[in-house]
Scaffold this motif. Structure first.
Motif, PDB file in Angstrom:
ATOM      1  N   LEU A   1       0.838  -1.207   0.000  1.00  0.00           N
ATOM      2  CA  LEU A   1       0.000   0.000   0.000  1.00  0.00           C
ATOM      3  C   LEU A   1       0.869   1.251   0.000  1.00  0.00           C
ATOM      4  N   ALA A   2       2.051   1.140   0.588  1.00  0.00           N
ATOM      5  CA  ALA A   2       2.972   2.291   0.564  1.00  0.00           C
ATOM      6  C   ALA A   2       3.346   2.614  -0.886  1.00  0.00           C
ATOM      7  N   GLU A   3       3.557   1.587  -1.658  1.00  0.00           N
ATOM      8  CA  GLU A   3       3.882   1.803  -3.085  1.00  0.00           C
ATOM      9  C   GLU A   3       2.698   2.430  -3.822  1.00  0.00           C
ATOM     10  N   VAL A   4       1.505   2.004  -3.428  1.00  0.00           N
ATOM     11  CA  VAL A   4       0.298   2.582  -4.048  1.00  0.00           C
ATOM     12  C   VAL A   4       0.257   4.080  -3.770  1.00  0.00           C
ATOM     13  N   ARG A   5       0.497   4.427  -2.519  1.00  0.00           N
ATOM     14  CA  ARG A   5       0.388   5.838  -2.135  1.00  0.00           C
ATOM     15  C   ARG A   5       1.453   6.680  -2.845  1.00  0.00           C
ATOM     16  N   GLN A   6       2.607   6.070  -3.053  1.00  0.00           N
ATOM     17  CA  GLN A   6       3.700   6.803  -3.689  1.00  0.00           C
ATOM     18  C   GLN A   6       3.609   6.758  -5.210  1.00  0.00           C
ATOM     19  N   ALA A   7       2.648   6.018  -5.715  1.00  0.00           N
ATOM     20  CA  ALA A   7       2.570   5.842  -7.162  1.00  0.00           C
ATOM     21  C   ALA A   7       2.043   7.086  -7.871  1.00  0.00           C
ATOM     22  N   SER A   8       1.637   8.077  -7.091  1.00  0.00           N
ATOM     23  CA  SER A   8       1.097   9.291  -7.699  1.00  0.00           C
ATOM     24  C   SER A   8       2.200  10.050  -8.434  1.00  0.00           C
ATOM     25  N   ASN A   9       1.852  10.621  -9.583  1.00  0.00           N
ATOM     26  CA  ASN A   9       2.821  11.475 -10.281  1.00  0.00           C
ATOM     27  C   ASN A   9       2.440  12.946 -10.147  1.00  0.00           C
ATOM     28  N   TRP A  10       1.674  13.238  -9.093  1.00  0.00           N
ATOM     29  CA  TRP A  10       1.330  14.629  -8.782  1.00  0.00           C
ATOM     30  C   TRP A  10       2.186  15.096  -7.609  1.00  0.00           C
ATOM     31  N   VAL A  11       2.515  16.409  -7.640  1.00  0.00           N
ATOM     32  CA  VAL A  11       3.222  16.981  -6.483  1.00  0.00           C
ATOM     33  C   VAL A  11       2.426  18.171  -5.952  1.00  0.00           C
ATOM     34  N   ARG A  12       2.474  18.306  -4.639  1.00  0.00           N
ATOM     35  CA  ARG A  12       1.784  19.449  -4.016  1.00  0.00           C
ATOM     36  C   ARG A  12       2.813  20.563  -3.827  1.00  0.00           C
ATOM     37  N   LEU A  13       2.470  21.729  -4.327  1.00  0.00           N
ATOM     38  CA  LEU A  13       3.409  22.861  -4.265  1.00  0.00           C
ATOM     39  C   LEU A  13       2.839  23.955  -3.375  1.00  0.00           C
ATOM     40  N   GLY A  14       3.658  24.412  -2.410  1.00  0.00           N
ATOM     41  CA  GLY A  14       3.273  25.556  -1.585  1.00  0.00           C
ATOM     42  C   GLY A  14       4.145  26.752  -1.959  1.00  0.00           C
ATOM     43  N   THR A  15       3.514  27.795  -2.500  1.00  0.00           N
ATOM     44  CA  THR A  15       4.259  28.992  -2.917  1.00  0.00           C
ATOM     45  C   THR A  15       3.361  30.210  -2.727  1.00  0.00           C
ATOM     46  N   ARG A  16       3.903  31.419  -2.923  1.00  0.00           N
ATOM     47  CA  ARG A  16       3.103  32.625  -2.647  1.00  0.00           C
ATOM     48  C   ARG A  16       1.974  32.772  -3.676  1.00  0.00           C
ATOM     49  N   ASP A  17       2.280  32.596  -4.967  1.00  0.00           N
ATOM     50  CA  ASP A  17       1.274  32.753  -6.020  1.00  0.00           C
ATOM     51  C   ASP A  17       1.287  31.469  -6.861  1.00  0.00           C
ATOM     52  N   PHE A  18       0.455  30.510  -6.471  1.00  0.00           N
ATOM     53  CA  PHE A  18       0.473  29.202  -7.126  1.00  0.00           C
ATOM     54  C   PHE A  18       0.127  29.325  -8.611  1.00  0.00           C
ATOM     55  N   ALA A  19      -0.881  30.148  -8.928  1.00  0.00           N
ATOM     56  CA  ALA A  19      -1.343  30.256 -10.317  1.00  0.00           C
ATOM     57  C   ALA A  19      -0.219  30.758 -11.221  1.00  0.00           C
ATOM     58  N   ALA A  20       0.496  31.768 -10.732  1.00  0.00           N
ATOM     59  CA  ALA A  20       1.576  32.325 -11.551  1.00  0.00           C
ATOM     60  C   ALA A  20       2.703  31.320 -11.712  1.00  0.00           C
ATOM     61  N   ALA A  21       3.038  30.637 -10.632  1.00  0.00           N
ATOM     62  CA  ALA A  21       4.112  29.632 -10.690  1.00  0.00           C
ATOM     63  C   ALA A  21       3.737  28.513 -11.646  1.00  0.00           C
ATOM     64  N   ALA A  22       2.490  28.074 -11.555  1.00  0.00           N
ATOM     65  CA  ALA A  22       2.049  26.976 -12.416  1.00  0.00           C
ATOM     66  C   ALA A  22       2.086  27.398 -13.879  1.00  0.00           C
ATOM     67  N   ARG A  23       1.644  28.637 -14.142  1.00  0.00           N
ATOM     68  CA  ARG A  23       1.610  29.113 -15.534  1.00  0.00           C
ATOM     69  C   ARG A  23       3.021  29.128 -16.123  1.00  0.00           C
ATOM     70  N   ARG A  24       3.996  29.669 -15.331  1.00  0.00           N
ATOM     71  CA  ARG A  24       5.357  29.770 -15.854  1.00  0.00           C
ATOM     72  C   ARG A  24       5.985  28.388 -16.049  1.00  0.00           C
ATOM     73  N   LEU A  25       5.689  27.475 -15.138  1.00  0.00           N
ATOM     74  CA  LEU A  25       6.225  26.114 -15.284  1.00  0.00           C
ATOM     75  C   LEU A  25       5.631  25.410 -16.508  1.00  0.00           C
ATOM     76  N   GLN A  26       4.345  25.662 -16.772  1.00  0.00           N
ATOM     77  CA  GLN A  26       3.710  25.070 -17.959  1.00  0.00           C
ATOM     78  C   GLN A  26       4.319  25.657 -19.230  1.00  0.00           C
ATOM     79  N   GLU A  27       4.539  26.998 -19.196  1.00  0.00           N
ATOM     80  CA  GLU A  27       5.125  27.662 -20.374  1.00  0.00           C
ATOM     81  C   GLU A  27       6.530  27.113 -20.638  1.00  0.00           C
ATOM     82  N   ALA A  28       7.209  26.740 -19.554  1.00  0.00           N
ATOM     83  CA  ALA A  28       8.566  26.204 -19.705  1.00  0.00           C
ATOM     84  C   ALA A  28       8.563  24.722 -20.084  1.00  0.00           C
ATOM     85  N   GLY A  29       7.359  24.133 -20.188  1.00  0.00           N
ATOM     86  CA  GLY A  29       7.251  22.709 -20.576  1.00  0.00           C
ATOM     87  C   GLY A  29       7.625  21.763 -19.466  1.00  0.00           C
ATOM     88  N   LEU A  30       7.640  22.248 -18.219  1.00  0.00           N
ATOM     89  CA  LEU A  30       8.030  21.387 -17.102  1.00  0.00           C
ATOM     90  C   LEU A  30       6.823  20.719 -16.431  1.00  0.00           C
TER      91      LEU A  30
END
Lengths: 322, 295
Positions: free
Chosen positions: A227-256
């Protein structure tokens, strides 16, 4: 409780299925199943109706003949030497069947004698352990569903098993019954050191009980792991930053980053690890308060396996950057 | 939970493994109400037949037959004669029905109820399981024959005096007149031979019970084979082939009432019945062994 308490799994396999296949006529029910359950495991077998769970259990108990492959239980081939293979195995089925016109006691006597001589003291002990002493001499037809479930457990425990195989054990039980069953199984594992294999539809039960799981889909194993492997099988990461929307937009624009959801989660592009995201955000002068791989629920993981290609969550999530 | 060691004198320890399993089967078999339907119907049918003989002039033709043969009719209108007359229809119709009912249930009912799956989660071999069930069925057949004999004597005794035995079975060419002691011996021997009929029909239904069918289907299949065999046996053109028909060998009990018992014919039929039963069991076992037991 005489058996040594050994809640942790050891390397000794109690169930070894190798290349196990079963066809009913032209229909394949199980295809080349490899599966190993070690002593001390609480092993969950998951899958939709018709996925092959009950067939796999039937094969493990020597009730169903394989088309190909072998099933070794407690070190013995169950189809060649069922006497030794099943000597220390107990089984419980979704709808436990009894001789309703006989007493619970007589039923226990009958079922236990198919394994070995069982003295009355042992019957009393087990009846007491499952909490049926007061009604054990009543006819089974007068039992409630919960009492029948306890009688099923008693008959399974009589041969002093090392391995308990449960086919949909929570079927038909109310929430209180399911809770009671879960506590009982955990107690059996902790106090008697029993190895448990259970098939179930109830993902929450499996999540709360099991240490390892296998997922079957259309007769094929599509996952086996902890079950530990199941829980870690996610390919999502949780990001804590001041402006999530802006960070996400720039990372998407960078293809990351491929996808973004819930105002906190990112799905990195293939080959991109979280440290790359952190370095880039810091380079852009964006503070990173927290970054962690998202824990995945068993349900989400299961649905991903059942619907491959739809991502880890079935519902599409709006893209922040669009 | 410890594993206590059985004490040498405890009930389970006294029995062998097969004995314990047989006791289980007998508990299961005789714990069911439907097992007793046959006993109850025998009781009703035999009482009815005895009452008809007592309250009507049904015995008049028999009395005429006896007197025409130079016997005193009153001496033979007795417990043994009436009990034997009762035996004929019950052995022909009711006994096959009830042994087939139980034989058809033995495996198929357990498969239908789900208890077979519970049993086969245990380390018992399918061969042993079937052998135990067959023996339990055979014991049931014996108990049914015993009940038939005892009930016959008991109910006939309610309405008729003790005396000699008169038997007339035209189909077998049997016309027998015996005194009380010899008549009782013949009556008991006939019931002992009747066990072969009961066990063979039960074995036939048991064979079908091992197939993946409902219990009622196994019973009906068993009875159908008996009826077909009976019909074929009675077609005059097939007379020279009747040794091949199972039912031809099920009439053994009737020969126990012949003035001179044809022991060669009895032995021949007995050996063939052993073969029939072994075949039924082997076919049932082969089918059952190959079956997948699922919900």
């Amino acid at each position: 409780m005489s058996l040594p308490a050994s809640a942790g799994a050891t390397s000794e396999p109690l169930i070894e299925l190798r290349g196990l296949s079963k066809r009913f006529g032209a229909r394949p029910a199980l295809e080349s199943l490899d599966l190993t359950v070690h002593r001390g495991d609480i092993y969950g077998l998951l899958g939709h109706n018709g996925a092959g769970k009950s067939t796999a259990i039937g094969l493990m108990l020597g009730q169903v003949w394989p088309t190909a492959g072998t099933a070794r239980i407690c070190g013995h081939d169950v189809h060649r030497d069922r006497r030794r293979a099943l000597a220390r195995v107990g089984a419980i089925f979704e709808t436990p069947a009894f001789y309703d016109y006989l007493s619970g006691w007589r039923n226990l006597e009958i079922f236990s004698q198919y394994t070995a001589v069982t003295p009355a003291a042992r019957l009393r002990e087990v009846a007491d352990w499952v909490g049926l002493s007061a009604r054990i001499h009543s006819r089974v037809r007068t039992y409630s569903h919960g009492m029948r479930a306890r009688l099923a457990l008693a008959q399974a425990l009589l041969p002093q098993p090392e391995l308990l195989i449960l086919d949909e054990p929570a079927g038909g039980l109310d929430p209180e019954g399911i809770h009671e069953l879960r506590q009982t199984l955990l107690r059996l594992h902790a106090e008697l050191g029993l190895t448990l294999l259970l098939s179930s539809h109830l993902l929450s039960e499996v999540e709360q009980l099991c240490t390892r799981i296998a997922v079957l889909r259309q007769g094929r194993k599509v996952f086996e792991g902890t079950l530990a492997e199941v829980r870690q099988a996610s390919n999502w990461v949780r990001l804590g930053t001041r402006d999530f929307a802006a960070a996400a937009r720039r990372l998407q624009e960078a293809g990351l980053v491929r996808q973004v959801r819930d105002g906190a989660y990112l799905q990195p592009a293939p080959g991109v690890e979280p440290d790359v995201l952190v370095r880039r955000l810091v380079d852009w002068g964006m503070p990173v308060y927290e970054i962690a791989r998202a824990q995945q629920t068993l349900e989400a993981f299961y649905l991903t396996l059942m619907h491959p290609g739809t991502g880890s969550r079935p519902a599409p999530v709006p893209d922040v950057g669009s | 939970m410890n594993r206590p060691t059985p004490s040498p004198g405890s009930a389970p320890a006294r029995l062998t493994g097969f004995g314990r399993l047989l006791r289980n089967e007998l508990w299961k078999l005789f714990g069911k109400k439907r097992t007793y339907i046959g006993f109850v119907m025998f009781l009703l049918a035999q009482n009815l037949i005895a009452l008809v003989f007592k309250l009507t002039r049904a015995s008049a033709p028999m009395q005429r037959l006896l007197e025409s043969a130079g016997h005193t009719a009153e001496a033979y209108l007795s417990v043994l004669t009436i009990a034997t007359i009762m035996l004929v229809p019950v052995a022909a119709f009711l006994l096959p029905l009830y042994v087939a009912l139980v034989g058809g249930d033995l495996v198929a009912k357990e498969a239908e109820d789900g208890t077979l799956r519970m049993i086969l989660a245990r380390p018992v071999s399918r061969v042993r399981l079937l052998a135990v069930k067959w023996v339990a069925g055979a014991l049931f057949g014996m108990s049914l024959c015993l009940a038939l004999g005892v009930f016959g004597l008991a109910f006939a005794r309610l309405y008729f005096p003790w005396g000699g035995l008169f038997v007339w079975m035209p189909e077998q060419g049997i016309f027998g007149v015996f005194d009380g002691a010899a008549g009782l011996a013949r009556y008991l021997a006939a019931h002992a031979m009747l066990v072969t009929e009961a066990v063979s029909i039960l074995g036939l239904a048991f064979m079908f019970s091992c197939f993946n069918v409902k219990p009622a289907a196994a019973t009906i299949l068993g009875l159908s084979v008996i009826f077909v065999s009976f019909i074929l046996e009675h077609i005059p053109y097939f007379a020279e082939y009747r040794d091949w028909f199972l039912t031809w060998h099920l009439h053994l009990w009737q020969y126990m009432f012949a003035e001179r018992v044809p022991w060669w014919r009895v032995g021949q039929s007995l050996s063939l019945l052993v073969g029939f039963n072994a075949t039924f069991f082997a076919v049932g076992l082969a089918v059952f062994h190959a079956r997948d037991i699922k919900t």
